[in-house]
Design an enzyme around this catalytic site. Sequence first.
Site, PDB file in Angstrom:
ATOM      1  N   THR A  31       3.694  -1.207  -0.610  1.00  0.00           N
ATOM      2  CA  THR A  31       2.522  -1.895  -0.050  1.00  0.00           C
ATOM      3  C   THR A  31       2.420  -1.639   1.458  1.00  0.00           C
ATOM      4  O   THR A  31       1.335  -1.384   1.985  1.00  0.00           O
ATOM      5  CB  THR A  31       2.637  -3.408  -0.321  1.00  0.00           C
ATOM      6  OG1 THR A  31       2.499  -3.607  -1.731  1.00  0.00           O
ATOM      7  CG2 THR A  31       1.570  -4.206   0.402  1.00  0.00           C
ATOM      8  N   HIS A  47       1.072   1.723   2.147  1.00  0.00           N
ATOM      9  CA  HIS A  47      -0.382   1.771   1.919  1.00  0.00           C
ATOM     10  C   HIS A  47      -1.138   1.148   3.090  1.00  0.00           C
ATOM     11  O   HIS A  47      -2.182   1.640   3.511  1.00  0.00           O
ATOM     12  CB  HIS A  47      -0.752   1.033   0.629  1.00  0.00           C
ATOM     13  CG  HIS A  47      -0.457   1.815  -0.611  1.00  0.00           C
ATOM     14  ND1 HIS A  47      -1.100   3.000  -0.901  1.00  0.00           N
ATOM     15  CD2 HIS A  47       0.399   1.597  -1.631  1.00  0.00           C
ATOM     16  CE1 HIS A  47      -0.646   3.475  -2.046  1.00  0.00           C
ATOM     17  NE2 HIS A  47       0.271   2.643  -2.511  1.00  0.00           N
TER      18      HIS A  47
HETATM   19 ZN   LIG Z   1       6.746  -5.464  -1.943  1.00  0.00          ZN
END
Ligand SMILES: [Zn+2]
Length: 351
Positions: free
Chosen positions: A40, A43
């Site tokens: 994450t 990203h």
């Molecule tokens: Zn995570």
Amino acid sequence: MKTLRKVRPDRGLELQDAPTPMPGPGEVLVQVQATGVCGTDLHIDKWTPSYHFMGSALPVTIGHEFAGVVAALGQDVHGLAVGQRVTVRPSVVCGVCAACTEGRADDCVTRKGIGVSRDGAFADFVRVPVRNCVPVPQGLEPKIAALAEPLSVSWEAVRAAGVTAGDKVLVLGPGNIGQGIALFARAAGAAEVVVAGHGDAPRLQILRQLGFDQLLDFAEQPMAEALAKVASSRPFDVVIEATGVAAVIGPAMQALKPRGVLVITGIHAAPVAIDLTALVRKHQEIRGSYRAPEAAWPQVVAFMEEHQSLLAHMVTHTVPLSRALEGFELARNKTATKVMVVPDVIEEASA
Ligand SMILES: [Zn+2]
Ligand SMILES: [Zn+2]
């Protein structure tokens, strides 16, 4: 204090000084001891479209997989004392809306993710709601305790799959989530756990250290061929996917037994074509799995306490906060399983 922040709706992150936050009512201040680098975070750094929803929260300090020590209490905080070690559930919900009171906290109308839409833990301190804190035992290393969030995702995937004693399980994706899935599948009594990757030698090597020896690398042998071989004597009872790669779904379903279960945990960038006629004729099931329920966390903490030395293999790199972006690079190029970012002072003290 130091923070690693998303400042603009564009590529990149910035190391910035920021005032130490004050805990509000129902909140505590956590002094961060370790924060994991997650896909994450990569990203968010790259600013991929699925994270553009963060735009309204900027600037925001990122980091959502962490552990630390309670340093100060806000008003109306009970049941947690200064000095308590904690790991923190990053999903902050209101607890009073219809979704929350009906047990669907994920649908909370004001849900915010720590380190995504409110300030997170690539920082020296972070303020969090007391109800998100999960106490961890004093003897649990912060770098292990910070694995609680990704391990809870793995725990939920194995629960969703319904793995039972004697099962033959295929785990697609040898990263942090896949490694956790393999561990929980084995703990659930799986007789065989096969883990597969693609050009993943370093991560498969960590799985070897975790005690798994049925490992496949599709960079070395074509996927369909490798799976057909390993499923020839007995197809898989369960396949759990943790890759986000569309090309693995078809061969995975072919290696799955009739009435077998395929669990998807990967985030897929686009819709995936599936041979539904084969699924119908084989009575197979596809289930999605994402965030673990609150109740899973104490069980994950108990697992971490029991298997601390084993889990230490998963933390392959540690960098100080001032060099966090070097850690991001290690995570991006698949060298690392889990990179932990620690405060600069702790790093100096242990050097
Ligand atoms: Zn995570
Ligand atoms: Zn709510």
